[in-house]
Every structure is written in C-alpha cells, then in structure tokens.
Write a protein that holds these residues in place. Structure first.
Motif, PDB file in Angstrom:
ATOM      1  N   ARG A  74       0.875  -1.173   0.000  1.00  0.00           N
ATOM      2  CA  ARG A  74       0.000   0.000   0.000  1.00  0.00           C
ATOM      3  C   ARG A  74       0.911   1.222   0.000  1.00  0.00           C
ATOM      4  O   ARG A  74       1.777   1.364   0.859  1.00  0.00           O
ATOM      5  CB  ARG A  74      -0.886   0.012   1.252  1.00  0.00           C
ATOM      6  N   VAL A  75       0.716   2.109  -0.972  1.00  0.00           N
ATOM      7  CA  VAL A  75       1.461   3.363  -1.028  1.00  0.00           C
ATOM      8  C   VAL A  75       0.528   4.462  -0.557  1.00  0.00           C
ATOM      9  O   VAL A  75      -0.402   4.849  -1.260  1.00  0.00           O
ATOM     10  CB  VAL A  75       1.988   3.654  -2.443  1.00  0.00           C
ATOM     11  N   GLY A  76       0.795   4.956   0.656  1.00  0.00           N
ATOM     12  CA  GLY A  76      -0.071   5.979   1.227  1.00  0.00           C
ATOM     13  C   GLY A  76       0.388   7.391   0.973  1.00  0.00           C
ATOM     14  O   GLY A  76      -0.274   8.339   1.379  1.00  0.00           O
ATOM     15  N   GLY A  77       1.519   7.549   0.327  1.00  0.00           N
ATOM     16  CA  GLY A  77       2.016   8.889   0.031  1.00  0.00           C
ATOM     17  C   GLY A  77       3.241   8.826  -0.854  1.00  0.00           C
ATOM     18  O   GLY A  77       3.918   7.799  -0.932  1.00  0.00           O
ATOM     19  N   GLY A  78       3.536   9.912  -1.528  1.00  0.00           N
ATOM     20  CA  GLY A  78       4.724   9.977  -2.370  1.00  0.00           C
ATOM     21  C   GLY A  78       4.439  10.036  -3.847  1.00  0.00           C
ATOM     22  O   GLY A  78       5.325  10.326  -4.651  1.00  0.00           O
ATOM     23  N   GLY A  79       3.198   9.721  -4.246  1.00  0.00           N
ATOM     24  CA  GLY A  79       2.808   9.876  -5.636  1.00  0.00           C
ATOM     25  C   GLY A  79       3.464   8.900  -6.576  1.00  0.00           C
ATOM     26  O   GLY A  79       3.933   7.816  -6.194  1.00  0.00           O
ATOM     27  N   ALA A  80       3.535   9.304  -7.843  1.00  0.00           N
ATOM     28  CA  ALA A  80       3.981   8.414  -8.911  1.00  0.00           C
ATOM     29  C   ALA A  80       5.427   7.971  -8.734  1.00  0.00           C
ATOM     30  O   ALA A  80       5.790   6.841  -9.090  1.00  0.00           O
ATOM     31  CB  ALA A  80       3.799   9.097 -10.262  1.00  0.00           C
ATOM     32  N   GLU A  81       6.285   8.841  -8.180  1.00  0.00           N
ATOM     33  CA  GLU A  81       7.691   8.477  -8.012  1.00  0.00           C
ATOM     34  C   GLU A  81       7.840   7.272  -7.083  1.00  0.00           C
ATOM     35  O   GLU A  81       8.577   6.317  -7.384  1.00  0.00           O
ATOM     36  CB  GLU A  81       8.476   9.657  -7.449  1.00  0.00           C
ATOM     37  N   VAL A  82       7.137   7.297  -5.962  1.00  0.00           N
ATOM     38  CA  VAL A  82       7.229   6.192  -5.011  1.00  0.00           C
ATOM     39  C   VAL A  82       6.560   4.937  -5.575  1.00  0.00           C
ATOM     40  O   VAL A  82       7.073   3.827  -5.440  1.00  0.00           O
ATOM     41  CB  VAL A  82       6.601   6.583  -3.659  1.00  0.00           C
ATOM     42  N   VAL A  83       5.421   5.114  -6.248  1.00  0.00           N
ATOM     43  CA  VAL A  83       4.740   3.966  -6.852  1.00  0.00           C
ATOM     44  C   VAL A  83       5.643   3.280  -7.875  1.00  0.00           C
ATOM     45  O   VAL A  83       5.708   2.046  -7.928  1.00  0.00           O
ATOM     46  CB  VAL A  83       3.415   4.408  -7.491  1.00  0.00           C
ATOM     47  N   ALA A  84       6.353   4.061  -8.668  1.00  0.00           N
ATOM     48  CA  ALA A  84       7.260   3.477  -9.659  1.00  0.00           C
ATOM     49  C   ALA A  84       8.386   2.703  -8.986  1.00  0.00           C
ATOM     50  O   ALA A  84       8.777   1.617  -9.448  1.00  0.00           O
ATOM     51  CB  ALA A  84       7.830   4.582 -10.554  1.00  0.00           C
ATOM     52  N   ALA A  85       8.928   3.240  -7.886  1.00  0.00           N
ATOM     53  CA  ALA A  85       9.992   2.548  -7.164  1.00  0.00           C
ATOM     54  C   ALA A  85       9.479   1.238  -6.573  1.00  0.00           C
ATOM     55  O   ALA A  85      10.189   0.220  -6.564  1.00  0.00           O
ATOM     56  CB  ALA A  85      10.554   3.447  -6.065  1.00  0.00           C
ATOM     57  N   VAL A  86       8.256   1.238  -6.079  1.00  0.00           N
ATOM     58  CA  VAL A  86       7.649   0.013  -5.558  1.00  0.00           C
ATOM     59  C   VAL A  86       7.461  -1.005  -6.685  1.00  0.00           C
ATOM     60  O   VAL A  86       7.763  -2.190  -6.542  1.00  0.00           O
ATOM     61  CB  VAL A  86       6.305   0.325  -4.874  1.00  0.00           C
ATOM     62  N   ALA A  87       6.970  -0.548  -7.822  1.00  0.00           N
ATOM     63  CA  ALA A  87       6.731  -1.448  -8.951  1.00  0.00           C
ATOM     64  C   ALA A  87       8.017  -2.092  -9.443  1.00  0.00           C
ATOM     65  O   ALA A  87       7.996  -3.214  -9.964  1.00  0.00           O
ATOM     66  CB  ALA A  87       6.045  -0.687 -10.080  1.00  0.00           C
ATOM     67  N   ASP A  88       9.144  -1.413  -9.259  1.00  0.00           N
ATOM     68  CA  ASP A  88      10.433  -1.998  -9.638  1.00  0.00           C
ATOM     69  C   ASP A  88      10.735  -3.266  -8.866  1.00  0.00           C
ATOM     70  O   ASP A  88      11.484  -4.129  -9.335  1.00  0.00           O
ATOM     71  CB  ASP A  88      11.564  -0.985  -9.390  1.00  0.00           C
ATOM     72  N   ARG A  89      10.130  -3.412  -7.668  1.00  0.00           N
ATOM     73  CA  ARG A  89      10.366  -4.592  -6.836  1.00  0.00           C
ATOM     74  C   ARG A  89       9.391  -5.725  -7.154  1.00  0.00           C
ATOM     75  O   ARG A  89       9.457  -6.785  -6.560  1.00  0.00           O
ATOM     76  CB  ARG A  89      10.285  -4.209  -5.354  1.00  0.00           C
ATOM     77  N   ARG A  90       8.460  -5.517  -8.045  1.00  0.00           N
ATOM     78  CA  ARG A  90       7.559  -6.521  -8.607  1.00  0.00           C
ATOM     79  C   ARG A  90       6.676  -7.230  -7.579  1.00  0.00           C
ATOM     80  O   ARG A  90       6.536  -8.463  -7.610  1.00  0.00           O
ATOM     81  CB  ARG A  90       8.343  -7.569  -9.404  1.00  0.00           C
ATOM     82  N   PRO A  91       6.048  -6.503  -6.653  1.00  0.00           N
ATOM     83  CA  PRO A  91       5.074  -7.185  -5.789  1.00  0.00           C
ATOM     84  C   PRO A  91       3.876  -7.647  -6.602  1.00  0.00           C
ATOM     85  O   PRO A  91       3.615  -7.157  -7.708  1.00  0.00           O
ATOM     86  CB  PRO A  91       4.670  -6.104  -4.784  1.00  0.00           C
ATOM     87  N   GLU A  92       3.118  -8.585  -6.033  1.00  0.00           N
ATOM     88  CA  GLU A  92       1.968  -9.117  -6.749  1.00  0.00           C
ATOM     89  C   GLU A  92       0.880  -8.068  -6.926  1.00  0.00           C
ATOM     90  O   GLU A  92       0.261  -7.981  -7.983  1.00  0.00           O
ATOM     91  CB  GLU A  92       1.403 -10.318  -5.975  1.00  0.00           C
ATOM     92  N   ARG A  93       0.651  -7.255  -5.882  1.00  0.00           N
ATOM     93  CA  ARG A  93      -0.393  -6.233  -5.948  1.00  0.00           C
ATOM     94  C   ARG A  93       0.097  -4.945  -5.313  1.00  0.00           C
ATOM     95  O   ARG A  93       0.871  -4.968  -4.349  1.00  0.00           O
ATOM     96  CB  ARG A  93      -1.666  -6.702  -5.237  1.00  0.00           C
ATOM     97  N   ILE A  94      -0.395  -3.833  -5.840  1.00  0.00           N
ATOM     98  CA  ILE A  94      -0.094  -2.495  -5.312  1.00  0.00           C
ATOM     99  C   ILE A  94      -1.393  -1.712  -5.266  1.00  0.00           C
ATOM    100  O   ILE A  94      -2.162  -1.732  -6.238  1.00  0.00           O
ATOM    101  CB  ILE A  94       0.920  -1.741  -6.205  1.00  0.00           C
ATOM    102  N   VAL A  95      -1.637  -1.026  -4.159  1.00  0.00           N
ATOM    103  CA  VAL A  95      -2.761  -0.093  -4.113  1.00  0.00           C
ATOM    104  C   VAL A  95      -2.241   1.268  -3.687  1.00  0.00           C
ATOM    105  O   VAL A  95      -1.266   1.379  -2.928  1.00  0.00           O
ATOM    106  CB  VAL A  95      -3.886  -0.545  -3.153  1.00  0.00           C
ATOM    107  N   SER A  96      -2.886   2.304  -4.197  1.00  0.00           N
ATOM    108  CA  SER A  96      -2.547   3.668  -3.823  1.00  0.00           C
ATOM    109  C   SER A  96      -3.811   4.520  -3.964  1.00  0.00           C
ATOM    110  O   SER A  96      -4.881   4.001  -4.316  1.00  0.00           O
ATOM    111  CB  SER A  96      -1.410   4.211  -4.708  1.00  0.00           C
ATOM    112  N   HIS A  97      -3.675   5.804  -3.711  1.00  0.00           N
ATOM    113  CA  HIS A  97      -4.816   6.701  -3.861  1.00  0.00           C
ATOM    114  C   HIS A  97      -4.309   8.068  -4.302  1.00  0.00           C
ATOM    115  O   HIS A  97      -3.117   8.382  -4.194  1.00  0.00           O
ATOM    116  CB  HIS A  97      -5.611   6.814  -2.551  1.00  0.00           C
TER     117      HIS A  97
END
Length: 407
Positions: free
Chosen positions: A329-352
C-alpha cells in the motif's frame, strides 16, 4: 503393486510391537541412513535410501512384496504419508505413528504449543516461513538443508527473536540450544533440526480458556472487525483522505493480505491499514518519514496485540533496504514512489490520489511497469445517526494494480 505398505514413525524410542511385526515381514525397507541401520531391519530386505519421495513412492508402488517406510517423528504430520497416498501412486498405507518433531521440540523447551504456528521451510518456501516468524510470536519451523536456522536468522535481519534450536531429536546426538537471532549465524547446526522462534511485541501468554484452536486465537487481537474508525490521540488531529475507514477497507480488500505474505505500508500515517493487515496474519513493515506517525503506528499495534516492524524513513530511498514484498500500500509519495515500488515486482499495489491528474500519473507509472490497473472514484459521507446530519465528506481516487501471472 506392493502387497502391503506400512509407514513407521520413529522418534528415538524403542520400536513398538506393531512396528517390529511389520518389519519382520518386510521385503523392502525405505528410510534415512539411521533408519536402515536399525537392528530390526531384516538383512534380506531390499533397502532404499530416501531422497526424492516421489521416486521412492514409484519404486514402492512397483514392488511385489511387503514394504515398510520409515520417517522421523509422526509421518502424518508434514510427512511421507501425503506423498505415498497421492493418486498417481495408488498406495494404501498403514501408519504406526510416533511423537512429531514439533511436539518433541516444545517438550524439550517445556512450552505449550497449541498457540504456535507451524511452518515447513524449504529453499522455495523459506521467505514465506520467515514472514510467518515476523508476524507471529510463537512459530515452529521444520527446516531443511538450505533453509535452516542460519538462513532464517539472516532473513529476519532487524527483527529480534529468540531461537530454540533442537538438533537430531531422539538420537544420542540430540542437542537443544537457546540464543537470540542475531547470534544464530555464528554457529553451525546439524540436520535434522526444528527451530522454535519466539518473541516480538505481540507475543503474550494465551489464557487457558482461550486455547481451543491450534495456532490461532480469534478475539485476542483487539476484537472483531477491521478498517474500523481509529481512536487517535488529540495531537494527531483527524485522519486525512488517505486514512478513512472506507478507503482502508477498499484497499485491504484489493490487497488481500494473508499468512506468509510480507506487506509494505509506505506512508503508514496512523498505522491503521498496517495493523489491520497484521491482524489478518500477514507480516508488515510500516514506513513513514514522520517519527510521530511511526510512534502512533507502534502504539496502535501494541493496543491491537499484533506485530509490526516500524521504520522511520523517506521513500523511495528507504525501499532499497527492505526485504521483498508480496503486496504494497502506497499511502504517500505519488507516482515516483509507486514506480519505485513497482520496480520490486510485488503481486499487488494499491494507492490513492486526491486529483484526477495525480491518479493518471500513478496509473501511468504502474502501466509502464507492466501492471494491470483499475481506478475508481470513491465518495463517502459520514452521518450523525442522532440527527442524520452530514458530518464529513471524503472524495478520493483508488488505484489498484495487479502483476500479470507469468506463463
């Protein structure tokens, strides 16, 4: 097809009359080296050193005669009985049980184990076993070569636990060692062994009247329900748009945290979602750049009786040092943080996101990383049930992304 297959559990005790009778008629005996060296094994019987259980099962199925299979501990508890009874082998077995290695380990430690989680660690399941040790206060780990005490301790880096390591139970080389997890890698451990992993803020004694379900005790972790309104201290202020109970419920539903998972909660805020995920059985690392938020998350976990690893740090830099996640769950940081998380290839990601432009930027970052993305506009209105007057309104974009299954 073997005429008869008897599985004998061995815990170091003298063989029972039933076990000796089965052995005396055996024309094939399968087991580990210490089983095959037992004096009761007929000298004329064919002997199979157990390695691959599947290969051994095929040889036993093709044997014309009476077979005996030895197993350490209780062969029906994470043991060979499951493999032998698999439909592809067509074997019906008789079982002579023994004390399981887990029961023996807790007996040596003088501890009850009806409130323990029990996991099997192979190299392919080691990470999930470690996640259970992160999330629960009492775990028994049935280890294997390459997934033993040292590997468990190294992957628990930063999480303090006490290890009770029981080596070669039931033999004259049996040894029980108690030490903290940071000292485990300094030693060499003999196989086979069972590791009892104990500790953490959520570990507490289970009342006798509550112990009715093995490994799980509903009602002890803060009562029923999840994504409930939070009881925050006055200095914390009100929850923001990203911490409403309604949004947390939707995010939890899309993440689906479960036992064996590691959840990252980036920008944990008050820790509400992190605590809920931990109460559902997952291991959770909660991260926030604000030390006060981390303190609130720690207090919320203590109040709920669950375990969290809480880190002060700013994403995306802090993410480099975290173990691999299953869902995030990405609760803050926007697209930059979401992209960094996606680089680690988790099965699911949620944000708002609070605006459509921000939602599009997050969605684009996820799509570019190969995720399938959904977005919904959520609106909730709280009502005072005494007067049915509107209290507060929340409008937020929920983004949920799933990594396609590799084919």
């Amino acid at each position: 097809m073997a005429d008869r297959v008897t599985v004998i559990g061995w815990d170091g005790s003298p063989l029972t009359a039933a076990a000796r009778s089965a052995l005396s008629a055996a024309t094939l005996v399968a087991g580990a080296a210490h089983h095959l060296a037992l004096p009761e094994v007929p000298p004329t019987a064919e002997r199979i050193r157990l390695g691959s259980l599947g290969l051994a099962a095929r040889r036993i199925a093709g044997h014309r005669g009476t077979a005996v299979v030895f197993a350490d501990g209780d062969p029906g508890f994470f043991g060979v009985v499951r493999t032998l009874r698999a439909p592809e082998h067509g074997l019906e077995v008789e079982v002579v049980p023994a004390v399981s290695a887990v029961a023996a380990a807790f007996a040596r430690a003088g501890m009850p184990w009806d409130d323990a989680q029990v996991v099997v660690a192979h190299p392919r399941t080691l990470r999930r076993a470690v996640n259970v040790c992160r999330a629960h206060g009492k775990v028994a780990v049935l280890t294997s070569p390459g997934a033993g005490p040292v590997e468990l301790a190294l992957l628990l880096d930063g999480v303090h636990r006490t290890f009770v390591i029981c080596e070669e139970l039931g033999t004259d080389r049996e040894r029980v060692t108690v030490l903290t997890s940071d000292k485990v890698a300094d030693h060499t451990w003999r196989d086979p062994n069972v590791v009892i992993v104990i500790g953490g803020a959520g570990h507490s004694a289970v009342p006798a009247e509550a112990a009715w379900l093995l490994g799980s005790h509903p009602g002890l972790a803060g009562g029923r329900g999840w994504a409930r309104p939070q009881d925050l201290p006055a200095e914390a202020g009100t929850t923001g748009e990203g911490e409403s109970a309604q949004l947390r419920a939707a995010q939890l539903a899309r993440l689906g945290p479960r036992t064996g998972d590691l959840v990252w909660d980036i920008g944990t805020g008050s820790g509400g979602l992190a605590v809920d995920a931990a109460a559902l059985g997952a291991a959770v690392i909660a991260v926030d750049a604000d030390p006060r938020a981390c303190d609130r998350a720690t207090a919320a976990a203590r109040k709920r009786g669950v375990q969290l690893q809480v880190l002060v740090g700013r994403a995306p830099v802090v993410l480099e040092y975290l173990p691999e996640p299953d869902v995030v769950r990405v609760g803050g940081g926007g697209a930059e943080v979401v992209a960094a998380v996606a680089d680690r290839r988790p099965e699911r990601i949620v944000s708002h996101a609070s605006t459509r432009d921000e939602a599009e930027a997050i969605g684009r970052a996820l799509t570019e990383h190969g995720y399938v993305v959904e977005c919904a506009l959520l609106q909730s209105v709280g009502l005072d049930t005494r007067t049915w007057a509107e209290q507060d309104r929340s409008v937020v974009f929920l983004l949920a992304a799933e990594r396609p299954v590799s084919r």
